[in-house]
Structures are given as C-alpha cells and as structure tokens.
Design a protein around this motif. Structure first.
Motif, PDB file in Angstrom:
ATOM      1  N   TRP A   8    -101.638  60.790   4.713  1.00  0.00           N
ATOM      2  CA  TRP A   8    -102.008  60.821   3.290  1.00  0.00           C
ATOM      3  C   TRP A   8    -100.838  60.485   2.377  1.00  0.00           C
ATOM      4  CZ3 TRP A   8    -106.783  60.554   4.080  1.00  0.00           C
ATOM      5  CH2 TRP A   8    -107.400  61.288   5.098  1.00  0.00           C
ATOM      6  N   THR A   9     -99.668  60.169   2.949  1.00  0.00           N
ATOM      7  CA  THR A   9     -98.555  59.725   2.119  1.00  0.00           C
ATOM      8  C   THR A   9     -98.884  58.349   1.549  1.00  0.00           C
ATOM      9  OG1 THR A   9     -97.028  60.916   3.566  1.00  0.00           O
ATOM     10  CG2 THR A   9     -96.083  59.266   2.102  1.00  0.00           C
ATOM     11  N   PRO A  10     -98.578  58.120   0.267  1.00  0.00           N
ATOM     12  CA  PRO A  10     -98.966  56.840  -0.357  1.00  0.00           C
ATOM     13  C   PRO A  10     -98.468  55.628   0.417  1.00  0.00           C
ATOM     14  CG  PRO A  10     -98.151  58.364  -2.008  1.00  0.00           C
ATOM     15  CD  PRO A  10     -97.898  59.010  -0.679  1.00  0.00           C
ATOM     16  N   ARG A  11     -99.383  54.702   0.718  1.00  0.00           N
ATOM     17  CA  ARG A  11     -99.003  53.457   1.385  1.00  0.00           C
ATOM     18  C   ARG A  11     -98.501  52.414   0.384  1.00  0.00           C
ATOM     19  NH1 ARG A  11     -98.779  56.321   4.935  1.00  0.00           N
ATOM     20  NH2 ARG A  11     -99.876  56.329   6.936  1.00  0.00           N
ATOM     21  N   SER A  12     -98.742  52.687  -0.878  1.00  0.00           N
ATOM     22  CA  SER A  12     -98.219  51.814  -1.933  1.00  0.00           C
ATOM     23  C   SER A  12     -97.863  52.688  -3.137  1.00  0.00           C
ATOM     24  CB  SER A  12     -99.248  50.746  -2.325  1.00  0.00           C
ATOM     25  OG  SER A  12    -100.427  51.348  -2.831  1.00  0.00           O
ATOM     26  N   GLN A  34     -95.704  49.553   1.747  1.00  0.00           N
ATOM     27  CA  GLN A  34     -94.944  49.935   2.934  1.00  0.00           C
ATOM     28  C   GLN A  34     -94.613  48.739   3.815  1.00  0.00           C
ATOM     29  OE1 GLN A  34     -96.919  52.800   5.442  1.00  0.00           O
ATOM     30  NE2 GLN A  34     -94.988  53.519   6.299  1.00  0.00           N
ATOM     31  N   LYS A  35     -95.576  47.859   4.010  1.00  0.00           N
ATOM     32  CA  LYS A  35     -95.342  46.697   4.862  1.00  0.00           C
ATOM     33  C   LYS A  35     -94.269  45.800   4.260  1.00  0.00           C
ATOM     34  CE  LYS A  35     -97.817  42.956   7.188  1.00  0.00           C
ATOM     35  NZ  LYS A  35     -99.135  42.298   7.386  1.00  0.00           N
ATOM     36  N   GLU A  36     -94.305  45.646   2.935  1.00  0.00           N
ATOM     37  CA  GLU A  36     -93.316  44.792   2.268  1.00  0.00           C
ATOM     38  C   GLU A  36     -91.927  45.402   2.333  1.00  0.00           C
ATOM     39  OE1 GLU A  36     -94.906  44.398  -1.597  1.00  0.00           O
ATOM     40  OE2 GLU A  36     -96.415  42.892  -1.055  1.00  0.00           O
ATOM     41  N   VAL A  37     -91.858  46.737   2.194  1.00  0.00           N
ATOM     42  CA  VAL A  37     -90.553  47.414   2.274  1.00  0.00           C
ATOM     43  C   VAL A  37     -89.975  47.257   3.671  1.00  0.00           C
ATOM     44  CG1 VAL A  37     -89.417  49.666   2.217  1.00  0.00           C
ATOM     45  CG2 VAL A  37     -91.069  49.051   0.443  1.00  0.00           C
ATOM     46  N   THR A  38     -90.832  47.394   4.694  1.00  0.00           N
ATOM     47  CA  THR A  38     -90.372  47.249   6.085  1.00  0.00           C
ATOM     48  C   THR A  38     -89.849  45.845   6.360  1.00  0.00           C
ATOM     49  OG1 THR A  38     -91.996  48.899   6.777  1.00  0.00           O
ATOM     50  CG2 THR A  38     -91.042  47.510   8.489  1.00  0.00           C
ATOM     51  N   THR A  62    -104.021  54.386  -7.591  1.00  0.00           N
ATOM     52  CA  THR A  62    -102.745  54.288  -6.892  1.00  0.00           C
ATOM     53  C   THR A  62    -101.765  55.325  -7.426  1.00  0.00           C
ATOM     54  OG1 THR A  62    -101.047  52.728  -6.170  1.00  0.00           O
ATOM     55  CG2 THR A  62    -101.737  52.608  -8.482  1.00  0.00           C
ATOM     56  N   ALA A  63    -100.659  55.511  -6.703  1.00  0.00           N
ATOM     57  CA  ALA A  63     -99.635  56.471  -7.110  1.00  0.00           C
ATOM     58  C   ALA A  63     -98.582  55.775  -7.986  1.00  0.00           C
ATOM     59  CB  ALA A  63     -98.983  57.076  -5.877  1.00  0.00           C
ATOM     60  N   LEU A 189     -84.350  47.054  -5.569  1.00  0.00           N
ATOM     61  CA  LEU A 189     -83.611  47.988  -4.718  1.00  0.00           C
ATOM     62  C   LEU A 189     -83.938  49.431  -5.077  1.00  0.00           C
ATOM     63  CD1 LEU A 189     -80.131  46.201  -4.579  1.00  0.00           C
ATOM     64  CD2 LEU A 189     -81.899  46.269  -2.805  1.00  0.00           C
ATOM     65  N   LEU A 190     -84.078  49.720  -6.377  1.00  0.00           N
ATOM     66  CA  LEU A 190     -84.458  51.078  -6.775  1.00  0.00           C
ATOM     67  C   LEU A 190     -85.858  51.415  -6.264  1.00  0.00           C
ATOM     68  CD1 LEU A 190     -83.111  51.203 -10.456  1.00  0.00           C
ATOM     69  CD2 LEU A 190     -82.282  52.532  -8.501  1.00  0.00           C
ATOM     70  N   ALA A 191     -86.780  50.436  -6.337  1.00  0.00           N
ATOM     71  CA  ALA A 191     -88.144  50.657  -5.849  1.00  0.00           C
ATOM     72  C   ALA A 191     -88.126  50.961  -4.350  1.00  0.00           C
ATOM     73  CB  ALA A 191     -89.011  49.435  -6.136  1.00  0.00           C
TER      74      ALA A 191
END
Length: 390
Positions: A8-12, A34-38, A62-63, A189-191
């Motif tokens: 349940w942790t936000p995926r975006s 998450q996929k983009e960050v990875t 969204t969060a 980078l902050l994101a």
C-alpha cells in the motif's frame, strides 16, 4: 507484515515545488513513479499557475508532497546537538517553523522556514482534499540519496562515507548536475530523494512534521486498500451479476421450453382423454346394441324368419328397438330385451298359432300382442312385442 504494508506504499508521488523569490512564488510539480526512479528516468518538473491547477492535472487519488525552495527557506550546517532547532531560530518559537534535517551523528544539515509562509498553499490543499503525505524544504534531502555524493546546484552538497563534508550556498547556481552520464535538475534529484525516503525511510533524514503527517500516510494506505478491495469487490459483484444474468436467461429459456413441452403433453393428455372417452362411449354403444350377447342379431332374425306363416306378411322387424326418439347431444339408448314385429295377417287364428310357436323358443321370455286392427276383408294389421329371456 512488512510485505503487506509495502503493497500500500504509494507507487507514484506528485511533488509540488514552491519556490519563493522575495514575495514572488513559482509553482512547479512532477510525478515520480517507482519504475522511473529505479531506471533513473525521472520526469521534468512542469510549471503551474496554482496548486489547484496541479491537482486538476494529476487528480485527487494520487499522493502529494510539498517541498519549499528559494529565499523563504534558510539552510545551515551545524554540530549535531539534540537542541539544534533552538540554535537555528535563536529567540524564535520552534513551533512556528518546519524543519528538514539530515544528521550523520556528528554534523547536521538543516533547512527550515516559517509555517506562515505557506498558509495560503495549505488552505488550497485543504480545500482540494488531496492526500498530502509530508512537507519538506531546502536541499537537505539530497543527502539521503547516496552514501557518497558531490553535487553543485543551489548548494554545494558533499557527502563521503555517509558523513556530511560540505553544505553551503553557491554564488553561481547550477541548473543541472551530471550523474552517471545523465543530467538531472534539482527538482528531479529532490523528487528521487523524497520518493526513496517514503519507500525506505532514511533514519538520518527527518522532517519536523513527520508525526503530524503520520495519520496522512495511514489514511492514504487505507484509501488504497479501499480502492483496491472496493474495485475488486465491485468487479466480483459485476461479474456475478453478468453470470447471473446469463444463467437466469438460460433458466428462463429452459422454463419456456419446459412450459412448451408441458403444454404439448397436456394437449396430448387431453387428446388421449377424449379418445378414451370416445372409446368408452363406443364400447357402451356396441354393448347396448347387443353385439356382445351370446346370440347375435342374425340369430334372432333367422329363428323368427323360419316360423313366419305364409299368410303373414312382415312389414317391420326391430331387434332392440330405440327407447325414445333420436335427439342431438343425447345418448342413444336401445332396449336389449325386446324385439318388435309388425305386419299383416289373414286371420287371428294364424297369428295366434305363430305367436304360440315363437313362445316355445328357449330365448323367449314372453310375447305380447300390442295391436290388432282389422282391415278390408279378412286381413288385419298387428304389432307383436317379444321379450327376450337372458
């Protein structure tokens, strides 16, 4: 249960950047996935006129995270002390400020600002009823990216083996930093740092409003659970309704076919019943006609015919005469015990002798002369009724 909580942790996460330049406010935002960050492919921040416009673009499901930059945010590096907040605000009330800090155990890099600075923005957030999971400020969050890093953007951020080496504002601000052959802006980078900290919290990085927004994280987790389970339940219900609809149609078709078969069976049964009644009626008619008698009609006719004298002329001979006149829709009834004979004779003596002769038959119970009418000369009409002996 950790794996269950991670589901349940936000995926975006949409990070809203509020940058102050004196009294002027610039708002930008980007959606971090998450996929983009990875993969290291983080979207560029887009500029917006207001937070309402940001919510209109990314939606309310969204969060969100609010991050402050610019002249309204103060950043310092100081010795790691439990009361570092008092050291930063000196004579101010620390409750009036929001702090973001990275503590390596020896040195603290902190960014802070007055809550009053974003009152209007928080009112907009409250009005939009979005899921705001936290508030942070400054370039401090960059220290949570890697164990070793060296960045020159708004600030010089240097970290070696997890220890803060440099944190000071640059006179010549850089728009992008080169990392592993790719250029990233400060917002990207902050994101990435903020998103990573939500998924895997860094114990050295903290915000003074973490406890206040702890309930927001739980509310968003429950919102996600409700959305997933609710959609799943609605899908199951909808699927059940569709299956039930087709199953009901199938049952209705089966019922219709059974009703048709039943109707045909009832018609056949009714026809069989009518045929059975017709059979009974005809059997009764045959029985009443005397066909089932031990002596057939021809027997009586032959016996009577052999005894008729020459002086007697038969006109009618009715074996089993009708009980009454024939009428529509009335049962035909015959008298199976009688034979009616009518004709003419030359004299009563001849008629008497004939009656006496027929009376000797073993099948004759009795003979009755119903009518004797004289005609011209010696002739006379007569009607004789013979009663059979069963």
């Amino acid at each position: 249960m950790e794996w269950y909580n991670n589901i349940w942790t936000p995926r975006s996460l949409v990070i809203i950047f509020a940058r102050f330049a004196g009294s002027e406010l610039t708002i930008s935002a980007l959606k971090c996935k998450q996929k983009e960050v990875t993969n290291g492919r983080i979207a560029q921040a887009q500029h917006f006129d207001s937070i309402d416009e940001v919510v209109g673009t990314y939606g309310k499901s969204t969060a969100y995270h609010l991050h402050l930059l610019g002249s309204g945010v103060l950043s310092r590096k100081l010795e790691s002390l439990p009361n570092y907040k008092e050291e930063l605000v000196i004579n101010g009330n620390i409750e009036d400020f929001i702090f973001s800090a990275y503590d390596d155990g020896t040195t603290i890099a902190a960014s802070f600002f007055r809550k009053a600075l974003i009152e209007e923005q928080l009112e907009q957030v409250e009005a939009q009823k979005i899921h705001l999971l936290g508030i942070s400020a400054g370039d401090v969050a960059l220290f949570a990216l890697e164990e070793d890093l060296s960045l020159n953007l708004d600030y010089c951020v240097v970290k070696e083996a997890g220890k803060i080496k440099a944190f000071e504002r640059l006179k010549n601000v850089q728009e992008k930093a080169l990392i592993d052959g790719d250029y990233f802006s400060l917002e990207q980078l902050l994101a990435k740092a903020i998103f990573q900290n939500i998924h895997v919290p860094n114990e050295q990085y903290s915000s003074s409003v973490n406890e206040a927004y702890g309930s927001a994280h739980e509310n968003y987790r429950q919102f996600n659970q409700f959305r997933v389970f609710g959609v799943s339940l609605l899908t199951v219900i909808l699927l059940s309704l569709v299956v039930n609809y087709f199953y009901q149609n199938s049952l209705n078709a089966s019922v219709a076919q059974l009703e048709l078969d039943l109707s045909m069976s009832n018609d056949n049964l009714a026809l069989l019943d009518r045929l059975e009644q017709e059979k009974i009626r005809k059997e009764q008619l045959v029985f009443s006609a005397g066909v089932n008698s031990s002596r057939f009609l021809s027997y009586y006719l032959d016996e009577i015919g052999q005894t008729v004298p020459k002086q007697v002329n038969l006109q009618e001979l009715e074996v089993f005469p009708l009980e009454g006149k024939l009428k529509d829709k009335r049962k035909v009834e015959v008298n199976q015990q009688q034979i009616r004979v009518s004709g003419t004779t030359l004299g009563n003596e001849i008629l008497d002798d004939w009656i006496e002769r027929m009376d000797r038959f073993d099948w004759v119970h009795g003979i009755e002369l119903l009518n004797y009418s004289k005609l011209e000369g010696d002739r006379a009409d007569f009607i004789v009724l013979i009663t059979l002996d069963n």
